[in-house]
Design a protein around this motif. Structure first.
Motif, PDB file in Angstrom:
ATOM      1  N   UNK A   1       0.826  -1.205   0.000  1.00  0.00           N
ATOM      2  CA  UNK A   1       0.000   0.000   0.000  1.00  0.00           C
ATOM      3  C   UNK A   1       0.863   1.258   0.000  1.00  0.00           C
ATOM      4  N   UNK A   2       0.591   2.140  -0.962  1.00  0.00           N
ATOM      5  CA  UNK A   2       1.296   3.411  -1.037  1.00  0.00           C
ATOM      6  C   UNK A   2       2.692   3.330  -1.616  1.00  0.00           C
ATOM      7  N   UNK A   3       3.087   2.173  -2.119  1.00  0.00           N
ATOM      8  CA  UNK A   3       4.445   2.005  -2.627  1.00  0.00           C
ATOM      9  C   UNK A   3       4.622   2.741  -3.951  1.00  0.00           C
ATOM     10  N   UNK A   4       5.375   3.833  -3.932  1.00  0.00           N
ATOM     11  CA  UNK A   4       5.533   4.625  -5.150  1.00  0.00           C
ATOM     12  C   UNK A   4       6.775   4.255  -5.942  1.00  0.00           C
ATOM     13  N   UNK A   5       7.478   3.168  -5.564  1.00  0.00           N
ATOM     14  CA  UNK A   5       8.441   2.587  -6.488  1.00  0.00           C
ATOM     15  C   UNK A   5       7.715   1.631  -7.425  1.00  0.00           C
ATOM     16  N   UNK A   6       6.500   1.235  -7.074  1.00  0.00           N
ATOM     17  CA  UNK A   6       5.648   0.486  -7.985  1.00  0.00           C
ATOM     18  C   UNK A   6       4.936   1.480  -8.912  1.00  0.00           C
ATOM     19  N   UNK A   7       4.455   0.988 -10.040  1.00  0.00           N
ATOM     20  CA  UNK A   7       3.802   1.847 -11.019  1.00  0.00           C
ATOM     21  C   UNK A   7       2.659   2.622 -10.359  1.00  0.00           C
ATOM     22  N   UNK A   8       2.706   3.932 -10.453  1.00  0.00           N
ATOM     23  CA  UNK A   8       1.693   4.763  -9.813  1.00  0.00           C
ATOM     24  C   UNK A   8       1.697   6.153 -10.442  1.00  0.00           C
ATOM     25  N   UNK A   9       0.626   6.868 -10.182  1.00  0.00           N
ATOM     26  CA  UNK A   9       0.519   8.262 -10.610  1.00  0.00           C
ATOM     27  C   UNK A   9      -0.401   8.970  -9.643  1.00  0.00           C
ATOM     28  N   UNK A  10      -0.074  10.201  -9.327  1.00  0.00           N
ATOM     29  CA  UNK A  10      -0.904  10.958  -8.409  1.00  0.00           C
ATOM     30  C   UNK A  10      -0.858  12.432  -8.787  1.00  0.00           C
ATOM     31  N   UNK A  11      -1.870  13.138  -8.326  1.00  0.00           N
ATOM     32  CA  UNK A  11      -1.958  14.558  -8.659  1.00  0.00           C
ATOM     33  C   UNK A  11      -2.843  15.273  -7.655  1.00  0.00           C
ATOM     34  N   UNK A  12      -2.391  16.408  -7.135  1.00  0.00           N
ATOM     35  CA  UNK A  12      -3.294  17.265  -6.373  1.00  0.00           C
ATOM     36  C   UNK A  12      -4.226  17.959  -7.366  1.00  0.00           C
ATOM     37  N   UNK A  13      -5.499  17.992  -7.058  1.00  0.00           N
ATOM     38  CA  UNK A  13      -6.468  18.544  -8.008  1.00  0.00           C
ATOM     39  C   UNK A  13      -6.504  20.062  -7.889  1.00  0.00           C
ATOM     40  N   UNK A  14      -5.482  20.659  -8.483  1.00  0.00           N
ATOM     41  CA  UNK A  14      -5.353  22.112  -8.476  1.00  0.00           C
ATOM     42  C   UNK A  14      -4.672  22.547  -9.769  1.00  0.00           C
ATOM     43  N   UNK A  15      -4.957  23.761 -10.174  1.00  0.00           N
ATOM     44  CA  UNK A  15      -4.361  24.330 -11.381  1.00  0.00           C
ATOM     45  C   UNK A  15      -2.839  24.402 -11.199  1.00  0.00           C
ATOM     46  N   UNK A  16      -2.030  24.045 -12.200  1.00  0.00           N
ATOM     47  CA  UNK A  16      -2.330  23.760 -13.611  1.00  0.00           C
ATOM     48  C   UNK A  16      -2.524  22.270 -13.928  1.00  0.00           C
ATOM     49  N   UNK A  17      -2.919  21.484 -12.954  1.00  0.00           N
ATOM     50  CA  UNK A  17      -3.270  20.077 -13.157  1.00  0.00           C
ATOM     51  C   UNK A  17      -2.089  19.263 -13.698  1.00  0.00           C
ATOM     52  N   UNK A  18      -1.140  19.106 -12.806  1.00  0.00           N
ATOM     53  CA  UNK A  18       0.075  18.339 -13.097  1.00  0.00           C
ATOM     54  C   UNK A  18      -0.071  16.948 -12.508  1.00  0.00           C
ATOM     55  N   UNK A  19       0.208  15.937 -13.311  1.00  0.00           N
ATOM     56  CA  UNK A  19       0.221  14.567 -12.807  1.00  0.00           C
ATOM     57  C   UNK A  19       1.669  14.144 -12.607  1.00  0.00           C
ATOM     58  N   UNK A  20       1.905  13.367 -11.555  1.00  0.00           N
ATOM     59  CA  UNK A  20       3.246  12.913 -11.212  1.00  0.00           C
ATOM     60  C   UNK A  20       3.269  11.388 -11.373  1.00  0.00           C
ATOM     61  N   UNK A  21       4.009  10.954 -12.378  1.00  0.00           N
ATOM     62  CA  UNK A  21       4.091   9.544 -12.772  1.00  0.00           C
ATOM     63  C   UNK A  21       5.402   8.984 -12.254  1.00  0.00           C
ATOM     64  N   UNK A  22       5.356   7.811 -11.658  1.00  0.00           N
ATOM     65  CA  UNK A  22       6.597   7.208 -11.185  1.00  0.00           C
ATOM     66  C   UNK A  22       6.443   5.702 -11.017  1.00  0.00           C
ATOM     67  N   UNK A  23       7.582   5.055 -10.919  1.00  0.00           N
ATOM     68  CA  UNK A  23       7.609   3.657 -10.527  1.00  0.00           C
ATOM     69  C   UNK A  23       7.440   2.659 -11.647  1.00  0.00           C
ATOM     70  N   UNK A  24       7.444   1.410 -11.220  1.00  0.00           N
ATOM     71  CA  UNK A  24       7.382   0.265 -12.121  1.00  0.00           C
ATOM     72  C   UNK A  24       8.421  -0.742 -11.680  1.00  0.00           C
ATOM     73  N   UNK A  25       7.978  -1.860 -11.136  1.00  0.00           N
ATOM     74  CA  UNK A  25       8.938  -2.842 -10.623  1.00  0.00           C
ATOM     75  C   UNK A  25       9.781  -3.459 -11.724  1.00  0.00           C
ATOM     76  N   UNK A  26       9.240  -3.475 -12.942  1.00  0.00           N
ATOM     77  CA  UNK A  26       9.988  -3.945 -14.107  1.00  0.00           C
ATOM     78  C   UNK A  26       9.836  -2.920 -15.218  1.00  0.00           C
ATOM     79  N   UNK A  27      10.798  -2.895 -16.118  1.00  0.00           N
ATOM     80  CA  UNK A  27      10.707  -1.955 -17.238  1.00  0.00           C
ATOM     81  C   UNK A  27       9.488  -2.230 -18.114  1.00  0.00           C
ATOM     82  N   UNK A  28       9.157  -3.497 -18.436  1.00  0.00           N
ATOM     83  CA  UNK A  28       7.950  -3.715 -19.232  1.00  0.00           C
ATOM     84  C   UNK A  28       6.684  -3.196 -18.566  1.00  0.00           C
ATOM     85  N   UNK A  29       6.593  -3.312 -17.241  1.00  0.00           N
ATOM     86  CA  UNK A  29       5.385  -2.821 -16.588  1.00  0.00           C
ATOM     87  C   UNK A  29       5.344  -1.299 -16.576  1.00  0.00           C
TER      88      UNK A  29
END
Length: 423
Positions: free
Chosen positions: A375-403
């Protein structure tokens, strides 16, 4: 992989082709990422061998955890990796914010000054410091906070920093990663230059680096600091640590952090590992390869969404200092579609639809996508964003390159499917 996505997983062939073509241009950058991983793997191997790691160190402890040999050798390995006098590596540290809070509360006293030379800290630290009022914050203990804003180009404002350093603040905190802001993440070289500036003007100031998301992205770490802190469900846990955090640095400051975590007089002498020693140590061993997979995914995301006209930070060719890829999506609908795509790419809870919601420690509603094993592991594939202008999403993680690549594909697919973009 892309043929399988198109033929068996319902991905639009145009989407798969678009991402595959973007990836073809990145193999040179990927080779550099692999070389960094190889160097870091050898550093960890060397630290484990020199610490005489044995399978006897995988035994668990309970209760007080006195004389836990697994914990002691793990902390010896961390100290060696970060060229530190001591390390506190504990499952009882539940997050990076908790590790940082232990370091802050352990080393600051009433009437001390905490200074950030890199602008506002990450959202969850606002409550810890008292920028956003919260019960038990540093501000309630009479600790003052100051910050210097970054220059428009994202560099340090050395003139403003020098002015504040005249007051000889007790502690400086430097956030390596961008957090929820549109700035660059600082390289180790940039952080070391800043540390030299601080030491030359305020030699007795304690320097703390928030190292979250940055470990093993480069072949060196900001070891010139007095303290580094981070989370084991990010980079150094390798995707298999079920929890925990770390504080490394000078012995007296690490021990002060330990006495905040446990109790004065107990400090680092107590703390059971509760059967987690093996996964914490094995996760560290796997970390360089896991981090390299995440970095490759971040580079691919920058390429794909940059080609589609979105502002990305960092750009494809930039030197990486963390695993986070920020993408400015400009409106809430795009953010929601992107995050729905990431969720659909998850191995866990892929059928769930993420929605923005209030989160502890955050001032705005936050959408968090990521069906993770931990739970909450951001080295795993994940994305999060605070819902505020200018609406930036923060993408990170993936335990394997294919994933990690699949995450980019699914996010793009969802935005195309909903008519948010055309390719």
């Amino acid at each position: 992989m892309y043929k399988y996505l198109s033929g068996h997983m319902g991905i639009n062939p145009q989407v798969a082709s678009f991402v595959a073509e973007a990836e073809q241009e990145l193999f040179g950058l990927f080779a550099k990422v692999d070389e960094t991983a190889a160097v870091n793997q050898m550093k960890i191997l060397n630290a484990m061998q020199n610490s005489r790691l044995s399978d006897s160190h995988f035994n668990d402890s309970t209760g007080y955890g006195y004389h836990d040999e697994g914990r002691e050798v793990l902390e010896k390995i961390f100290a060696a990796l970060f060229h530190a006098e001591a390390a506190l590596v504990r499952p009882q540290l539940i997050s990076g914010t908790h590790a940082l809070a232990a370091a802050l509360f352990g080393n600051l006293r009433p009437n001390d000054v905490l200074f950030s030379p890199v602008g506002k800290p990450y959202d969850t630290l606002e409550s810890v410091i008292g920028i956003r009022p919260a019960s038990g914050s540093l501000a309630e203990y009479g600790i003052t906070y100051q910050q210097a804003e970054l220059l428009e180009n994202g560099d340090f404002d050395y003139e403003a920093i020098a002015e504040i350093l005249k007051s000889q603040p007790k502690m400086v905190t430097i956030q390596r990663s961008k957090g929820y802001s549109w700035r660059k993440s600082f390289t180790v070289a940039e952080i070391n230059d800043l540390i030299q500036c601080i030491r030359s003007r305020s030699p007795h100031t304690i320097i703390l680096v928030d190292n979250c998301y940055g470990e093993f992205v480069a072949t060196d770490e900001p070891i010139e600091a007095d303290l580094l802190a981070g989370s084991l469900i990010k980079n150094p846990g390798g995707g298999i640590a079920a929890g925990g955090g770390y504080v490394v640095g000078k012995q007296k400051y690490v021990e002060a952090s330990a006495e905040r975590l446990t109790a004065p007089g107990l400090g680092s002498a107590v703390g059971p590992t509760l059967g987690m020693s093996r996964t914490l140590i094995q996760g560290l061993f796997l970390a360089p390869q896991t981090v390299s997979a995440a970095v490759k995914g971040a580079i691919l995301a920058a390429s794909v969404f940059g080609k589609l006209g979105f502002d990305v930070n960092p750009i494809v060719s930039a030197e990486r200092s963390d695993i986070v890829q920020a993408i400015k999506l400009n409106n809430p609908e795009n953010v929601l579609a992107f995050c729905r795509g990431i969720q659909k790419a998850a191995p866990v809870d892929s059928f769930v639809t993420p929605e923005p919601a209030p989160m502890p420690g955050y001032a705005h509603g936050v959408i968090m996508a990521g069906g993770t094993f931990i739970q909450g592991s951001s080295i795993e594939l994940s994305a999060d964003a605070p819902m505020r202008d200018p609406y930036i999403v923060y993408f990170q993680g993936g335990l394997t390159a294919p994933h990690s690549r699949a995450g980019v594909v699914f996010a793009l697919q969802e935005m195309v499917r909903e008519g948010r973009i055309k390719i």
